[in-house]
Design a protein around this motif. Structure first.
Motif, mmCIF file in Angstrom:
data_model
loop_
_atom_site.group_PDB
_atom_site.id
_atom_site.type_symbol
_atom_site.label_atom_id
_atom_site.label_comp_id
_atom_site.label_asym_id
_atom_site.label_seq_id
_atom_site.Cartn_x
_atom_site.Cartn_y
_atom_site.Cartn_z
ATOM 1 N N TYR A 122 -4.235 -2.954 -4.134
ATOM 2 C CA TYR A 122 -2.806 -2.826 -3.850
ATOM 3 C C TYR A 122 -1.957 -3.719 -4.757
ATOM 4 O O TYR A 122 -0.755 -3.508 -4.890
ATOM 5 C CB TYR A 122 -2.513 -3.146 -2.384
ATOM 6 C CG TYR A 122 -2.932 -4.535 -1.967
ATOM 7 C CD1 TYR A 122 -2.035 -5.597 -2.016
ATOM 8 C CD2 TYR A 122 -4.236 -4.791 -1.554
ATOM 9 C CE1 TYR A 122 -2.426 -6.877 -1.661
ATOM 10 C CE2 TYR A 122 -4.630 -6.064 -1.190
ATOM 11 C CZ TYR A 122 -3.722 -7.100 -1.241
ATOM 12 O OH TYR A 122 -4.111 -8.366 -0.885
ATOM 13 N N THR B 245 0.117 14.788 -1.643
ATOM 14 C CA THR B 245 -0.099 13.885 -0.509
ATOM 15 C C THR B 245 -1.513 14.041 0.028
ATOM 16 O O THR B 245 -2.203 13.049 0.290
ATOM 17 C CB THR B 245 0.937 14.166 0.599
ATOM 18 O OG1 THR B 245 2.248 13.998 0.048
ATOM 19 C CG2 THR B 245 0.766 13.220 1.769
ATOM 20 N N TYR C 84 -7.861 6.031 -2.131
ATOM 21 C CA TYR C 84 -6.982 5.598 -1.044
ATOM 22 C C TYR C 84 -7.737 4.703 -0.065
ATOM 23 O O TYR C 84 -7.206 3.698 0.412
ATOM 24 C CB TYR C 84 -6.381 6.804 -0.322
ATOM 25 C CG TYR C 84 -5.415 6.426 0.765
ATOM 26 C CD1 TYR C 84 -4.189 5.844 0.471
ATOM 27 C CD2 TYR C 84 -5.722 6.640 2.104
ATOM 28 C CE1 TYR C 84 -3.300 5.488 1.459
ATOM 29 C CE2 TYR C 84 -4.833 6.290 3.100
ATOM 30 C CZ TYR C 84 -3.623 5.720 2.773
ATOM 31 O OH TYR C 84 -2.740 5.361 3.768
ATOM 32 N N THR D 179 0.969 4.134 -2.838
ATOM 33 C CA THR D 179 0.652 5.488 -2.392
ATOM 34 C C THR D 179 1.766 6.459 -2.768
ATOM 35 O O THR D 179 1.510 7.549 -3.287
ATOM 36 C CB THR D 179 0.419 5.503 -0.865
ATOM 37 O OG1 THR D 179 -0.646 4.614 -0.546
ATOM 38 C CG2 THR D 179 0.068 6.895 -0.377
ATOM 39 N N SER D 180 2.997 6.063 -2.523
ATOM 40 C CA SER D 180 4.143 6.900 -2.874
ATOM 41 C C SER D 180 4.173 7.177 -4.373
ATOM 42 O O SER D 180 4.420 8.313 -4.800
ATOM 43 C CB SER D 180 5.431 6.200 -2.431
ATOM 44 O OG SER D 180 6.553 6.914 -2.846
ATOM 45 N N VAL E 77 0.844 -1.197 0.000
ATOM 46 C CA VAL E 77 0.000 0.000 0.000
ATOM 47 C C VAL E 77 0.882 1.251 0.000
ATOM 48 O O VAL E 77 0.636 2.200 -0.756
ATOM 49 C CB VAL E 77 -0.959 0.003 1.205
ATOM 50 C CG1 VAL E 77 -1.620 1.367 1.382
ATOM 51 C CG2 VAL E 77 -2.018 -1.080 1.043
ATOM 52 N N GLU E 78 1.902 1.255 0.833
ATOM 53 C CA GLU E 78 2.792 2.418 0.898
ATOM 54 C C GLU E 78 3.510 2.650 -0.427
ATOM 55 O O GLU E 78 3.715 3.798 -0.832
ATOM 56 C CB GLU E 78 3.799 2.247 2.035
ATOM 57 C CG GLU E 78 3.166 2.388 3.397
ATOM 58 C CD GLU E 78 4.119 2.065 4.543
ATOM 59 O OE1 GLU E 78 5.327 1.830 4.296
ATOM 60 O OE2 GLU E 78 3.647 2.042 5.687
ATOM 61 N N VAL F 17 -4.100 12.438 -2.310
ATOM 62 C CA VAL F 17 -4.136 10.976 -2.241
ATOM 63 C C VAL F 17 -4.784 10.508 -0.945
ATOM 64 O O VAL F 17 -5.721 9.702 -0.961
ATOM 65 C CB VAL F 17 -2.717 10.375 -2.387
ATOM 66 C CG1 VAL F 17 -2.739 8.876 -2.108
ATOM 67 C CG2 VAL F 17 -2.161 10.643 -3.774
ATOM 68 N N TYR F 18 -4.296 11.010 0.187
ATOM 69 C CA TYR F 18 -4.772 10.505 1.481
ATOM 70 C C TYR F 18 -6.228 10.850 1.773
ATOM 71 O O TYR F 18 -6.857 10.196 2.602
ATOM 72 C CB TYR F 18 -3.879 11.004 2.609
ATOM 73 C CG TYR F 18 -2.576 10.253 2.715
ATOM 74 C CD1 TYR F 18 -2.554 8.892 2.981
ATOM 75 C CD2 TYR F 18 -1.360 10.903 2.547
ATOM 76 C CE1 TYR F 18 -1.371 8.194 3.075
ATOM 77 C CE2 TYR F 18 -0.160 10.217 2.643
ATOM 78 C CZ TYR F 18 -0.173 8.861 2.912
ATOM 79 O OH TYR F 18 1.007 8.172 3.003
#
Length: 72
Positions: A53, A33, A42, A14-15, A10-11, A36-37
């Motif tokens: 993912y 950021t 997300y 996301t990145s 997931v990280e 996305v969050y």
């Protein structure tokens, strides 16, 4: 899959999403950021049942891009 593996995946996605927003939309790091969050995309990414993912960052970005267009 362990929780650690899931979190790592997931990280990573996301990145990549943040970087794509910065590159394609010209957003700053805080703006990208935040976008996305605070997205439904997300939320779906955090749900292991969606298996989002496992998808490529470009594929996930297509959902995020559609979502952001609808908000504009």
């Amino acid at each position: 899959m362990s929780q650690g593996d899931f979190q790592f995946m997931v990280e990573g996605v996301t990145s990549d999403l943040v970087q794509i927003l910065m590159d394609r939309k010209g957003l700053s790091l805080p703006e990208a950021t935040d976008a996305v969050y605070n997205s439904k995309t997300y939320e779906h990414l955090l749900n292991p049942e969606t298996r989002l993912y496992f998808q490529s960052p470009g594929y996930v970005y297509s959902y995020l891009e559609d979502e952001l267009k609808k908000q504009a």
